[in-house]
Design a protein around this motif. Sequence first.
Motif, PDB file in Angstrom:
ATOM      1  N   ALA A   4       0.820  -1.216   0.000  1.00 44.87           N
ATOM      2  CA  ALA A   4       0.000   0.000   0.000  1.00 44.87           C
ATOM      3  C   ALA A   4       0.853   1.265   0.000  1.00 44.87           C
ATOM      4  O   ALA A   4       0.341   2.369   0.088  1.00 44.87           O
ATOM      5  CB  ALA A   4      -0.910   0.010   1.225  1.00 44.87           C
ATOM      6  N   GLY A   5       2.163   1.117  -0.066  1.00 47.94           N
ATOM      7  CA  GLY A   5       3.048   2.280  -0.080  1.00 47.94           C
ATOM      8  C   GLY A   5       3.271   2.892   1.279  1.00 47.94           C
ATOM      9  O   GLY A   5       3.601   4.064   1.396  1.00 47.94           O
ATOM     10  N   VAL A   6       3.098   2.119   2.336  1.00 49.76           N
ATOM     11  CA  VAL A   6       3.258   2.621   3.696  1.00 49.76           C
ATOM     12  C   VAL A   6       4.535   2.043   4.294  1.00 49.76           C
ATOM     13  O   VAL A   6       4.790   0.850   4.198  1.00 49.76           O
ATOM     14  CB  VAL A   6       2.052   2.219   4.577  1.00 49.76           C
ATOM     15  CG1 VAL A   6       2.245   2.720   6.003  1.00 49.76           C
ATOM     16  CG2 VAL A   6       0.751   2.751   3.986  1.00 49.76           C
ATOM     17  N   THR A   7       5.338   2.907   4.895  1.00 49.14           N
ATOM     18  CA  THR A   7       6.521   2.456   5.613  1.00 49.14           C
ATOM     19  C   THR A   7       6.155   2.272   7.069  1.00 49.14           C
ATOM     20  O   THR A   7       5.631   3.180   7.700  1.00 49.14           O
ATOM     21  CB  THR A   7       7.660   3.479   5.493  1.00 49.14           C
ATOM     22  OG1 THR A   7       7.951   3.665   4.110  1.00 49.14           O
ATOM     23  CG2 THR A   7       8.902   2.998   6.212  1.00 49.14           C
ATOM     24  N   VAL A   8       6.410   1.099   7.616  1.00 54.93           N
ATOM     25  CA  VAL A   8       6.031   0.792   8.991  1.00 54.93           C
ATOM     26  C   VAL A   8       7.280   0.633   9.842  1.00 54.93           C
ATOM     27  O   VAL A   8       8.203  -0.087   9.465  1.00 54.93           O
ATOM     28  CB  VAL A   8       5.196  -0.504   9.061  1.00 54.93           C
ATOM     29  CG1 VAL A   8       4.886  -0.861  10.511  1.00 54.93           C
ATOM     30  CG2 VAL A   8       3.910  -0.347   8.266  1.00 54.93           C
ATOM     31  N   ALA A   9       7.302   1.327  10.982  1.00 53.57           N
ATOM     32  CA  ALA A   9       8.389   1.123  11.947  1.00 53.57           C
ATOM     33  C   ALA A   9       7.998  -0.044  12.838  1.00 53.57           C
ATOM     34  O   ALA A   9       7.016   0.018  13.555  1.00 53.57           O
ATOM     35  CB  ALA A   9       8.600   2.382  12.775  1.00 53.57           C
ATOM     36  N   TRP A  52      13.740  10.015  15.846  1.00 44.15           N
ATOM     37  CA  TRP A  52      13.466   8.736  15.196  1.00 44.15           C
ATOM     38  C   TRP A  52      12.270   8.886  14.276  1.00 44.15           C
ATOM     39  O   TRP A  52      11.498   9.841  14.374  1.00 44.15           O
ATOM     40  CB  TRP A  52      13.185   7.639  16.232  1.00 44.15           C
ATOM     41  CG  TRP A  52      11.995   7.923  17.107  1.00 44.15           C
ATOM     42  CD1 TRP A  52      10.680   7.613  16.872  1.00 44.15           C
ATOM     43  CD2 TRP A  52      12.014   8.613  18.367  1.00 44.15           C
ATOM     44  NE1 TRP A  52       9.886   8.047  17.902  1.00 44.15           N
ATOM     45  CE2 TRP A  52      10.675   8.667  18.839  1.00 44.15           C
ATOM     46  CE3 TRP A  52      13.021   9.190  19.163  1.00 44.15           C
ATOM     47  CZ2 TRP A  52      10.331   9.275  20.043  1.00 44.15           C
ATOM     48  CZ3 TRP A  52      12.673   9.794  20.364  1.00 44.15           C
ATOM     49  CH2 TRP A  52      11.342   9.824  20.785  1.00 44.15           C
ATOM     50  N   ASP A  53      12.137   7.947  13.343  1.00 44.19           N
ATOM     51  CA  ASP A  53      10.968   7.926  12.462  1.00 44.19           C
ATOM     52  C   ASP A  53      10.069   6.776  12.863  1.00 44.19           C
ATOM     53  O   ASP A  53      10.531   5.766  13.411  1.00 44.19           O
ATOM     54  CB  ASP A  53      11.382   7.789  11.002  1.00 44.19           C
ATOM     55  CG  ASP A  53      12.013   6.445  10.710  1.00 44.19           C
ATOM     56  OD1 ASP A  53      13.009   6.115  11.372  1.00 44.19           O
ATOM     57  OD2 ASP A  53      11.515   5.717   9.825  1.00 44.19           O
ATOM     58  N   ASN A  54       8.784   6.914  12.584  1.00 38.63           N
ATOM     59  CA  ASN A  54       7.807   5.860  12.844  1.00 38.63           C
ATOM     60  C   ASN A  54       7.225   5.287  11.559  1.00 38.63           C
ATOM     61  O   ASN A  54       7.190   4.087  11.368  1.00 38.63           O
ATOM     62  CB  ASN A  54       6.669   6.385  13.724  1.00 38.63           C
ATOM     63  CG  ASN A  54       7.128   6.757  15.121  1.00 38.63           C
ATOM     64  OD1 ASN A  54       7.957   6.082  15.711  1.00 38.63           O
ATOM     65  ND2 ASN A  54       6.605   7.852  15.652  1.00 38.63           N
ATOM     66  N   SER A  55       6.750   6.162  10.654  1.00 41.84           N
ATOM     67  CA  SER A  55       6.094   5.651   9.456  1.00 41.84           C
ATOM     68  C   SER A  55       5.975   6.743   8.408  1.00 41.84           C
ATOM     69  O   SER A  55       6.136   7.930   8.690  1.00 41.84           O
ATOM     70  CB  SER A  55       4.692   5.125   9.799  1.00 41.84           C
ATOM     71  OG  SER A  55       3.855   6.184  10.244  1.00 41.84           O
ATOM     72  N   ARG A  56       5.673   6.316   7.182  1.00 39.34           N
ATOM     73  CA  ARG A  56       5.362   7.232   6.092  1.00 39.34           C
ATOM     74  C   ARG A  56       4.284   6.616   5.223  1.00 39.34           C
ATOM     75  O   ARG A  56       4.360   5.444   4.868  1.00 39.34           O
ATOM     76  CB  ARG A  56       6.593   7.526   5.230  1.00 39.34           C
ATOM     77  CG  ARG A  56       6.281   8.444   4.032  1.00 39.34           C
ATOM     78  CD  ARG A  56       7.542   8.842   3.302  1.00 39.34           C
ATOM     79  NE  ARG A  56       8.193   7.724   2.639  1.00 39.34           N
ATOM     80  CZ  ARG A  56       7.922   7.327   1.394  1.00 39.34           C
ATOM     81  NH1 ARG A  56       6.992   7.937   0.683  1.00 39.34           N
ATOM     82  NH2 ARG A  56       8.576   6.305   0.873  1.00 39.34           N
ATOM     83  N   SER A  57       3.276   7.407   4.873  1.00 42.40           N
ATOM     84  CA  SER A  57       2.231   6.993   3.947  1.00 42.40           C
ATOM     85  C   SER A  57       1.957   8.167   3.014  1.00 42.40           C
ATOM     86  O   SER A  57       1.373   9.167   3.425  1.00 42.40           O
ATOM     87  CB  SER A  57       0.952   6.600   4.690  1.00 42.40           C
ATOM     88  OG  SER A  57      -0.076   6.246   3.776  1.00 42.40           O
ATOM     89  N   GLY A  58       2.439   8.081   1.773  1.00 46.85           N
ATOM     90  CA  GLY A  58       2.321   9.211   0.858  1.00 46.85           C
ATOM     91  C   GLY A  58       3.112  10.392   1.392  1.00 46.85           C
ATOM     92  O   GLY A  58       4.292  10.289   1.699  1.00 46.85           O
ATOM     93  N   SER A  59       2.435  11.535   1.543  1.00 46.04           N
ATOM     94  CA  SER A  59       3.110  12.732   2.046  1.00 46.04           C
ATOM     95  C   SER A  59       2.945  12.897   3.544  1.00 46.04           C
ATOM     96  O   SER A  59       3.382  13.907   4.105  1.00 46.04           O
ATOM     97  CB  SER A  59       2.568  13.981   1.335  1.00 46.04           C
ATOM     98  OG  SER A  59       1.201  14.193   1.665  1.00 46.04           O
ATOM     99  N   THR A  60       2.348  11.913   4.220  1.00 42.75           N
ATOM    100  CA  THR A  60       2.149  11.989   5.671  1.00 42.75           C
ATOM    101  C   THR A  60       3.195  11.136   6.382  1.00 42.75           C
ATOM    102  O   THR A  60       3.386   9.972   6.039  1.00 42.75           O
ATOM    103  CB  THR A  60       0.740  11.516   6.058  1.00 42.75           C
ATOM    104  OG1 THR A  60      -0.228  12.350   5.410  1.00 42.75           O
ATOM    105  CG2 THR A  60       0.537  11.598   7.570  1.00 42.75           C
ATOM    106  N   ILE A  61       3.842  11.746   7.366  1.00 40.49           N
ATOM    107  CA  ILE A  61       4.875  11.033   8.119  1.00 40.49           C
ATOM    108  C   ILE A  61       4.586  11.106   9.614  1.00 40.49           C
ATOM    109  O   ILE A  61       3.823  11.955  10.081  1.00 40.49           O
ATOM    110  CB  ILE A  61       6.281  11.607   7.837  1.00 40.49           C
ATOM    111  CG1 ILE A  61       6.370  13.080   8.263  1.00 40.49           C
ATOM    112  CG2 ILE A  61       6.652  11.418   6.379  1.00 40.49           C
ATOM    113  CD1 ILE A  61       7.771  13.661   8.170  1.00 40.49           C
ATOM    114  N   SER A  62       5.224  10.210  10.351  1.00 43.56           N
ATOM    115  CA  SER A  62       5.166  10.196  11.814  1.00 43.56           C
ATOM    116  C   SER A  62       6.592  10.057  12.333  1.00 43.56           C
ATOM    117  O   SER A  62       7.368   9.240  11.831  1.00 43.56           O
ATOM    118  CB  SER A  62       4.302   9.028  12.305  1.00 43.56           C
ATOM    119  OG  SER A  62       4.371   8.907  13.713  1.00 43.56           O
TER     120      SER A  62
END
Length: 269
Positions: A26-31, A70-80
Amino acid sequence: MQHRRPRLSKKAKTFASALVALAAAAGVTVAQAGESSKKCAAFDTVTLGKYYVNNNLWNQEKAVGSQCVWDNSRSGSTISWGTNYSWANSATGKDYDVKTYASTVLGWHWGWKTDKAATQLPIRVGDRKPVRTTWDFTVSSNPGVMNVAYDLWLHTKNTADWQDQPTDEIMIWLNRQGGAGPLGTKTASVSLGGAMWDIYEGDIGWKVHSFVRRANTTKATLNLDDFTQALVRRKLLTNDKYVSGIEAGTEVFKGTGRLDSKAYSVDIG
C-alpha cells in the motif's frame, strides 16, 4: 538508553511479517516494534520520502544533556516521527537561549538533502500557491521550556544553496511551554486558520517574523500562504521572495521532555 528487543513467537513473527508486506504493497513504511531508528548525534538525519528528520543541535554548546530523533512511518506525504530531550544550561547557557530544534525538513536547510524536485520548493511568495499542512502531535507533561513550531526559510532567489544566507525566517508557534517566548517585539495581531496569533518582529542578521498562537494546540490544519500574505499586507515581506524550506519541530530552551508527531504533512499547489 538501549532497549533490549523482546523475543517474538514464530506465530507473532509471521503475523508481523504479513502486516509489513501488506503495508509495503500500500506504499506505507512501517516502523516495527523494537526496531527503532533512533539517532542521537548532532545533525543526524533520517530520510522519509521528500522530508528528512534532523537532530538539529545547533546551539548545544550552551547546554548539557542529549536529544534523539526517530521515524515511525510514512504513507504518501504523511509522516510520523518523534524526539526526546534532556537539557540543562551549560556554563555559557542562559534560560532564554534556544539550544536545539529537532525537526522535519522539507526543502532547503543550508543546502538540499533530498530530491529537490520532489519537494516542489522553492515557491515565489507572490505566486500564491497553496501550502497546505496538517500536524497532529503530543507533548509530554512538564516538558520544560520549549515550543512546537513551523520554521520557514526565504531567499531573494530560487537557486539558494548551502552558501546562501536567508533574508527572512517565518516561525509559526502552535504550542509553547514553560514561559518560552519569541525573538523581537510584538507588532500586530491577526486571525488566521481559526485562531488568533500575535506577530513578533526581530533580526539576527536576517528578519525573523514569528506568529505566536494565543491558545496552545496540538492539532493544526493550515495554509502557510495565509501567513506569508499576512506579512505582505503589513509590508513586512515582499512578494518577490522565495520560500525555500519548510520545517516543523520543537525548539528546546531547557528541560526534559518529548514530542511525538503522530501525523504531519505538507502539500504544495
